[in-house]
Write a protein that holds these residues in place. Sequence first.
Motif, PDB file in Angstrom:
ATOM      1  N   ARG A 122     -36.856  23.189 -54.055  1.00 43.56           N
ATOM      2  CA  ARG A 122     -36.949  23.048 -55.500  1.00 43.56           C
ATOM      3  C   ARG A 122     -37.623  24.580 -55.919  1.00 43.56           C
ATOM      4  NH1 ARG A 122     -37.294  17.637 -57.226  1.00 43.56           N
ATOM      5  NH2 ARG A 122     -36.967  16.282 -55.417  1.00 43.56           N
ATOM      6  N   TYR A 123     -38.518  25.146 -54.977  1.00 40.69           N
ATOM      7  CA  TYR A 123     -39.063  26.471 -55.583  1.00 40.69           C
ATOM      8  C   TYR A 123     -37.920  27.415 -55.493  1.00 40.69           C
ATOM      9  CZ  TYR A 123     -41.344  30.667 -54.846  1.00 40.69           C
ATOM     10  OH  TYR A 123     -41.866  32.223 -55.093  1.00 40.69           O
ATOM     11  N   LYS A 124     -37.023  27.334 -54.578  1.00 40.41           N
ATOM     12  CA  LYS A 124     -35.705  28.477 -54.902  1.00 40.41           C
ATOM     13  C   LYS A 124     -34.836  28.193 -55.840  1.00 40.41           C
ATOM     14  CE  LYS A 124     -34.892  28.965 -49.976  1.00 40.41           C
ATOM     15  NZ  LYS A 124     -33.973  28.644 -48.782  1.00 40.41           N
ATOM     16  N   LEU A 125     -34.614  26.853 -56.311  1.00 39.93           N
ATOM     17  CA  LEU A 125     -33.894  26.445 -57.695  1.00 39.93           C
ATOM     18  C   LEU A 125     -34.799  26.943 -58.791  1.00 39.93           C
ATOM     19  CD1 LEU A 125     -31.610  25.116 -58.555  1.00 39.93           C
ATOM     20  CD2 LEU A 125     -33.012  23.035 -58.721  1.00 39.93           C
ATOM     21  N   LEU A 126     -36.027  26.754 -58.960  1.00 35.22           N
ATOM     22  CA  LEU A 126     -36.881  27.237 -59.951  1.00 35.22           C
ATOM     23  C   LEU A 126     -36.688  28.795 -60.090  1.00 35.22           C
ATOM     24  CD1 LEU A 126     -38.900  27.026 -62.147  1.00 35.22           C
ATOM     25  CD2 LEU A 126     -40.762  27.111 -60.376  1.00 35.22           C
ATOM     26  N   GLU A 127     -36.845  29.490 -58.886  1.00 32.49           N
ATOM     27  CA  GLU A 127     -36.546  30.840 -59.118  1.00 32.49           C
ATOM     28  C   GLU A 127     -35.212  31.226 -59.394  1.00 32.49           C
ATOM     29  OE1 GLU A 127     -38.892  33.626 -57.170  1.00 32.49           O
ATOM     30  OE2 GLU A 127     -39.425  32.716 -58.706  1.00 32.49           O
ATOM     31  N   LEU A 128     -34.119  30.564 -59.048  1.00 32.07           N
ATOM     32  CA  LEU A 128     -32.959  30.856 -59.677  1.00 32.07           C
ATOM     33  C   LEU A 128     -32.858  30.679 -61.232  1.00 32.07           C
ATOM     34  CD1 LEU A 128     -29.922  31.136 -58.780  1.00 32.07           C
ATOM     35  CD2 LEU A 128     -29.768  28.712 -58.845  1.00 32.07           C
ATOM     36  N   TYR A 129     -33.479  29.653 -61.737  1.00 28.44           N
ATOM     37  CA  TYR A 129     -33.362  29.415 -63.168  1.00 28.44           C
ATOM     38  C   TYR A 129     -34.343  30.589 -64.086  1.00 28.44           C
ATOM     39  CZ  TYR A 129     -31.321  24.668 -62.534  1.00 28.44           C
ATOM     40  OH  TYR A 129     -30.440  23.802 -62.061  1.00 28.44           O
ATOM     41  N   GLN A 130     -35.300  30.852 -63.062  1.00 29.34           N
ATOM     42  CA  GLN A 130     -35.898  32.072 -63.753  1.00 29.34           C
ATOM     43  C   GLN A 130     -34.995  33.364 -63.845  1.00 29.34           C
ATOM     44  OE1 GLN A 130     -38.590  30.631 -65.270  1.00 29.34           O
ATOM     45  NE2 GLN A 130     -39.810  32.142 -64.623  1.00 29.34           N
ATOM     46  N   LYS A 131     -34.330  33.477 -62.800  1.00 26.70           N
ATOM     47  CA  LYS A 131     -33.409  34.886 -62.969  1.00 26.70           C
ATOM     48  C   LYS A 131     -32.534  34.548 -63.785  1.00 26.70           C
ATOM     49  CE  LYS A 131     -33.741  35.833 -57.979  1.00 26.70           C
ATOM     50  NZ  LYS A 131     -32.919  36.104 -56.515  1.00 26.70           N
ATOM     51  N   LYS A 132     -31.920  33.229 -64.037  1.00 23.76           N
ATOM     52  CA  LYS A 132     -30.936  33.184 -65.037  1.00 23.76           C
ATOM     53  C   LYS A 132     -31.656  32.984 -66.617  1.00 23.76           C
ATOM     54  CE  LYS A 132     -27.931  29.972 -64.400  1.00 23.76           C
ATOM     55  NZ  LYS A 132     -27.290  28.933 -63.931  1.00 23.76           N
ATOM     56  N   HIS A 133     -32.668  33.278 -66.747  1.00 26.04           N
ATOM     57  CA  HIS A 133     -33.506  32.929 -68.018  1.00 26.04           C
ATOM     58  C   HIS A 133     -33.186  31.617 -68.680  1.00 26.04           C
ATOM     59  CE1 HIS A 133     -34.673  37.161 -67.637  1.00 26.04           C
ATOM     60  NE2 HIS A 133     -33.451  37.685 -67.667  1.00 26.04           N
ATOM     61  N   ASP A 134     -32.979  30.745 -67.488  1.00 25.45           N
ATOM     62  CA  ASP A 134     -32.759  29.175 -68.147  1.00 25.45           C
ATOM     63  C   ASP A 134     -33.984  28.460 -68.249  1.00 25.45           C
ATOM     64  OD1 ASP A 134     -31.870  26.663 -68.336  1.00 25.45           O
ATOM     65  OD2 ASP A 134     -30.150  26.730 -67.133  1.00 25.45           O
ATOM     66  N   PHE A 135     -34.596  28.705 -69.327  1.00 25.79           N
ATOM     67  CA  PHE A 135     -35.860  28.092 -69.606  1.00 25.79           C
ATOM     68  C   PHE A 135     -35.959  26.540 -69.554  1.00 25.79           C
ATOM     69  CE2 PHE A 135     -35.968  32.160 -72.167  1.00 25.79           C
ATOM     70  CZ  PHE A 135     -36.543  32.812 -71.240  1.00 25.79           C
ATOM     71  N   ILE A 136     -35.007  25.906 -70.186  1.00 20.88           N
ATOM     72  CA  ILE A 136     -35.056  24.432 -69.968  1.00 20.88           C
ATOM     73  C   ILE A 136     -35.065  23.836 -68.541  1.00 20.88           C
ATOM     74  CG2 ILE A 136     -33.592  22.403 -70.836  1.00 20.88           C
ATOM     75  CD1 ILE A 136     -32.874  24.036 -73.257  1.00 20.88           C
ATOM     76  N   ASN A 137     -33.965  24.268 -67.956  1.00 20.69           N
ATOM     77  CA  ASN A 137     -33.946  23.920 -66.531  1.00 20.69           C
ATOM     78  C   ASN A 137     -35.082  24.292 -65.618  1.00 20.69           C
ATOM     79  OD1 ASN A 137     -31.573  22.233 -66.068  1.00 20.69           O
ATOM     80  ND2 ASN A 137     -30.253  24.111 -66.346  1.00 20.69           N
ATOM     81  N   SER A 138     -35.884  25.559 -65.846  1.00 21.24           N
ATOM     82  CA  SER A 138     -37.085  25.821 -65.381  1.00 21.24           C
ATOM     83  C   SER A 138     -38.156  24.920 -65.585  1.00 21.24           C
ATOM     84  CB  SER A 138     -37.314  27.302 -65.810  1.00 21.24           C
ATOM     85  OG  SER A 138     -36.440  28.255 -65.541  1.00 21.24           O
ATOM     86  N   ILE A 139     -38.246  24.548 -66.816  1.00 23.42           N
ATOM     87  CA  ILE A 139     -39.301  23.377 -67.222  1.00 23.42           C
ATOM     88  C   ILE A 139     -39.084  22.197 -66.524  1.00 23.42           C
ATOM     89  CG2 ILE A 139     -40.365  22.028 -69.142  1.00 23.42           C
ATOM     90  CD1 ILE A 139     -39.742  24.445 -70.776  1.00 23.42           C
ATOM     91  N   LYS A 140     -37.848  21.828 -66.347  1.00 23.04           N
ATOM     92  CA  LYS A 140     -37.610  20.522 -65.608  1.00 23.04           C
ATOM     93  C   LYS A 140     -38.194  20.438 -63.892  1.00 23.04           C
ATOM     94  CE  LYS A 140     -33.793  19.029 -68.801  1.00 23.04           C
ATOM     95  NZ  LYS A 140     -32.351  18.732 -68.803  1.00 23.04           N
ATOM     96  N   VAL A 141     -37.587  21.596 -63.653  1.00 27.06           N
ATOM     97  CA  VAL A 141     -37.935  21.657 -61.876  1.00 27.06           C
ATOM     98  C   VAL A 141     -39.118  22.020 -62.033  1.00 27.06           C
ATOM     99  CG1 VAL A 141     -37.420  23.320 -60.096  1.00 27.06           C
ATOM    100  CG2 VAL A 141     -35.578  22.842 -61.641  1.00 27.06           C
ATOM    101  N   ALA A 142     -39.879  22.653 -62.672  1.00 25.54           N
ATOM    102  CA  ALA A 142     -41.491  23.007 -62.424  1.00 25.54           C
ATOM    103  C   ALA A 142     -42.183  21.638 -62.547  1.00 25.54           C
ATOM    104  CB  ALA A 142     -41.946  23.948 -63.295  1.00 25.54           C
TER     105      ALA A 142
END
Length: 391
Positions: free
Chosen positions: A342-362
């Motif tokens: 889950r942390y790796k997925l959060l980092e991935l969304y951070q790299k893509k600047h995908d803020f919506i999915n970053s909030i969901k994963v966090a």
Amino acid sequence: MGVNKMDNKWITATFFGIGLLVLLILENRALFIGAISSYIIIKRPRYTGFWLLSIILCAIGITVFMKTDSSLGRLLVYKISTSIFHDNWLHGCGLGQFGQVYLIEQAKYFSQPGFEIKELLLADNTVYAFNDWYQLVCETGLLGILSILLFCYAIYRLDSFFENRQFFWDKVFFLTILISALFTHLFEKQYILLFMAIIFFGMILKKCDSIQNIILLRLVFKVILFWFGVNAFHSIYIESRLKESIQLSNSGQFYRSNILLDELRRDGNCSSDCVFFYSRNCARLGRTDEAIQALEKLILRETNSLYHSLLADLYSARNDYVMAEKNLLLAINMVPNRFEERYKLLELYQKKHDFINSIKVASSIIELPVKVNSDRIQFIKQYSNQILNTY
């Protein structure tokens, strides 16, 4: 001790007591249930109903009070295995393919709402059904059911297995393994199969009157022993090489580790662990394409959340975020109680600047219950909290 002298009820009580003592020491529930049940079935002492009821009550008590999480974990495995059988009841999912199909089915189960938090915490990279007979049914379907029924009938008819008092302890040991296999996985262990073969051939040889048949049976048994012996020594050698290569890999000697693993690959002796560590070494050595190719071939025959997690790292290194995301989501759903993916997925969304999915994963990381706490988990939760506060 003769069979007649064994009819004393205190012998049964003593055997039952010894079984309980072994259970408390080894905590092997399947062996306890198998041993006591087979003894009662073969012995048929007075008050058989009482002893069978005692076994049932002990089994319930073991399930409730002893290794409760393990028992609940098996119920989850049975639940998901039922879906596998339902979808493949005619032909089965393929002999030896249960581990591959099970984790895919478990990923489907946890990708949808409706599961319990306790189930989430108990999920793991399971490759066995914890019931060898049911696993065989899942893998072979209707043919497996018919084969098991035929086998049970053959055992029942073999020299009146449950009537003739000869070979008492041979039958008890033989039946113990068959019953224990209802609650755990045994048949993948070669020494278990060898032990059963020795008992089976021993009973047949003692009842055989024809010298020609005795010679033939002994020849067959010697061939089986030779095959098991050669295979056992070969397995020990391969396992020692694999263990050495893993130790080298874990100590950072990736190149030397891959020299040993490459030898196993060329000889056709590379197990799933062998391929995984070879791929991981390649990743550490910068040979990303080679690592991906090896892992992609591996997941076609066997799968594991760690394989998909490593694949996600490799695809992410190539900036292939679509494949990285796909593999991380699959790894998370396979074993949803782990934080690292889950942390790796959060980092991935951070790299893509995908803020919506970053909030969901966090948010999912903050809400995820902790199975075994650690400093790493606390760091991941704090990092996720910072992400949420930032947005």
